[in-house]
Design an enzyme around this catalytic site. Structure first.
Site, short mmCIF file in Angstrom:
data_model
loop_
_atom_site.label_atom_id
_atom_site.label_comp_id
_atom_site.label_asym_id
_atom_site.label_seq_id
_atom_site.Cartn_x
_atom_site.Cartn_y
_atom_site.Cartn_z
N HIS A 12 -133.30 127.89 55.26
CA HIS A 12 -132.32 127.74 56.36
C HIS A 12 -133.06 127.84 57.70
O HIS A 12 -133.98 128.64 57.84
CB HIS A 12 -131.25 128.83 56.25
CG HIS A 12 -130.07 128.54 57.14
ND1 HIS A 12 -130.11 128.74 58.50
CD2 HIS A 12 -128.85 128.01 56.87
CE1 HIS A 12 -128.95 128.37 59.03
NE2 HIS A 12 -128.16 127.93 58.05
N GLU B 64 -129.25 119.97 57.39
CA GLU B 64 -128.59 120.69 58.49
C GLU B 64 -129.38 120.47 59.78
O GLU B 64 -130.38 121.17 60.01
CB GLU B 64 -128.57 122.20 58.20
CG GLU B 64 -127.72 122.61 57.04
CD GLU B 64 -127.21 124.05 57.17
OE1 GLU B 64 -126.03 124.27 56.92
OE2 GLU B 64 -127.99 124.94 57.57
N ASN C 299 -121.72 129.69 53.49
CA ASN C 299 -122.80 130.59 53.93
C ASN C 299 -122.21 131.56 54.95
O ASN C 299 -122.01 131.21 56.10
CB ASN C 299 -123.93 129.76 54.55
CG ASN C 299 -125.06 130.63 55.07
OD1 ASN C 299 -125.08 131.85 54.84
ND2 ASN C 299 -126.01 130.03 55.77
N TRP C 300 -121.93 132.78 54.48
CA TRP C 300 -121.29 133.77 55.36
C TRP C 300 -122.27 134.37 56.37
O TRP C 300 -121.88 135.09 57.27
CB TRP C 300 -120.66 134.89 54.53
CG TRP C 300 -119.39 134.49 53.82
CD1 TRP C 300 -118.75 133.28 53.88
CD2 TRP C 300 -118.59 135.32 52.96
NE1 TRP C 300 -117.62 133.30 53.12
CE2 TRP C 300 -117.48 134.54 52.55
CE3 TRP C 300 -118.68 136.65 52.51
CZ2 TRP C 300 -116.49 135.05 51.70
CZ3 TRP C 300 -117.69 137.15 51.66
CH2 TRP C 300 -116.61 136.36 51.27
N LYS C 301 -123.55 134.12 56.19
CA LYS C 301 -124.60 134.71 57.05
C LYS C 301 -124.40 136.23 57.10
O LYS C 301 -123.94 136.81 56.12
CB LYS C 301 -124.58 134.04 58.42
CG LYS C 301 -124.66 132.50 58.28
CD LYS C 301 -124.89 131.76 59.55
CE LYS C 301 -124.97 130.26 59.25
NZ LYS C 301 -125.21 129.43 60.42
N GLY D 113 -123.39 125.59 64.38
CA GLY D 113 -122.61 126.47 65.25
C GLY D 113 -122.35 125.91 66.64
O GLY D 113 -122.08 126.66 67.58
N GLY E 218 -120.87 127.11 57.55
CA GLY E 218 -121.11 128.41 58.18
C GLY E 218 -119.81 128.95 58.75
O GLY E 218 -118.96 129.48 58.04
N GLY E 219 -119.64 128.79 60.05
CA GLY E 219 -118.49 129.35 60.80
C GLY E 219 -117.15 129.16 60.11
O GLY E 219 -116.39 130.12 59.94
N SER F 283 -121.54 122.38 61.71
CA SER F 283 -120.25 122.15 62.37
C SER F 283 -119.26 121.33 61.54
O SER F 283 -118.52 120.51 62.08
CB SER F 283 -120.47 121.49 63.75
OG SER F 283 -121.15 122.39 64.60
P1 13P Z 1 -121.85 126.07 61.01
O1 13P Z 1 -120.93 125.51 59.96
O2 13P Z 1 -121.31 127.32 61.66
O3 13P Z 1 -122.26 125.02 62.00
O4 13P Z 1 -123.18 126.55 60.25
C1 13P Z 1 -123.80 125.73 59.37
C2 13P Z 1 -124.80 126.51 58.61
O5 13P Z 1 -125.78 127.00 59.18
C3 13P Z 1 -124.58 126.70 57.17
O6 13P Z 1 -125.73 127.13 56.53
#
Ligand code: 13P
Length: 243
Positions: free
Chosen positions: A93, A163, A7-9, A169, A227-228, A206
């Protein structure tokens, strides 16, 4: 089948995204046992797909409108997402629930729109830090599930993702037994309420190359939502290798 979803957001525009995908494609492959799916911002997806020599990457969108096509300024419909070439869409999300006030009714509509277009839905659930501290994670999540799904839904096209909001994050994750227990509760709830056996449940929050192997070795974890760490191609590939 194990899945790893990036998920690149709201990160990586055209060339950045294309570069990242090219480097991911060099390092990892989909096979019968595991697949990776990338969720870029939608306009980058179109650009990336047009500029890949071999377009064999599976893409998804990070959101989907609750409405069919029409006068909904700024929104993008499930039909349009499908036409871009996406196979998946992420719904529920916590960033959208919290920052865009998406409630169960809105999420229910989004799921319906996506399923109508035969998109696969990755539906996110996860508790707040307060609920976690009060030992109420299970109740919180069960409510999120029973309030949006319906027995008539095509559950073959639904994947769930756990999640915890406080793990996104933050570099903090629940304990391994807590992750496995919640995933078990989710599967048990889907069986009891909707008669669905062994629905895939991904873990997100994370996940890094350093903790991925341990998380993915848990019995009830069917993959990850990243995410990150998905923004750095080499990190994402390292996580994929542990799956
Ligand atoms: P992180 O991996 O940055 O904690 O984010 C998770 C996320 O929100 C994926 O949708």
């Amino acid at each position: 089948m194990k899945l790893l979803v990036a998920n690149w957001k709201m990160n990586k525009s055209f060339n950045d995204g294309l570069r990242a995908i090219k480097s991911i494609k060099k390092k990892i492959k989909n096979d019968r046992k595991k697949k990776y799916i990338i969720l870029p911002p939608l306009q980058s997806t179109l650009y990336i797909k047009k500029n890949l020599i071999k377009d064999d990457v599976i893409f998804g969108s990070q959101d989907c409108s609750q409405f069919k096509n029409g006068a909904y300024t700024g929104d993008i419909s499930a039909e349009m997402i499908k036409k871009v070439g996406c196979k998946y869409t992420l719904i529920g999300h916590s960033e959208r629930r919290i920052m865009y006030n998406e409630n169960n009714k809105v999420l229910r509509n989004k799921i319906k729109r996506a399923l109508e277009q035969k998109l696969k839905v990755i539906f996110c659930v996860g508790e707040t830090l307060i609920s976690y501290k009060q030992n109420k994670s299970s109740q919180f999540i069960i409510r999120q599930l029973i309030n949006v799904f319906d027995k008539s839904d095509n559950f073959k096209n639904i994947i769930l993702a756990y999640e915890p909001i406080w793990a996104i994050g933050t570099s903090v994750t629940p304990k391994m037994n807590e992750i496995d227990n919640i995933h078990h509760t989710i599967k048990k709830t889907m069986k009891k309420k909707f008669n669905i056996l062994n629905i895939p449940v991904l873990y997100g929050g994370s996940v890094k190359p350093t903790n991925a192997a341990e998380i993915f070795s848990l019995k009830n974890v069917d993959g990850g939502l990243i995410g990150g760490a998905s923004l750095i191609a080499s990190e994402f590939c390292k996580i994929y290798d542990t799956l």
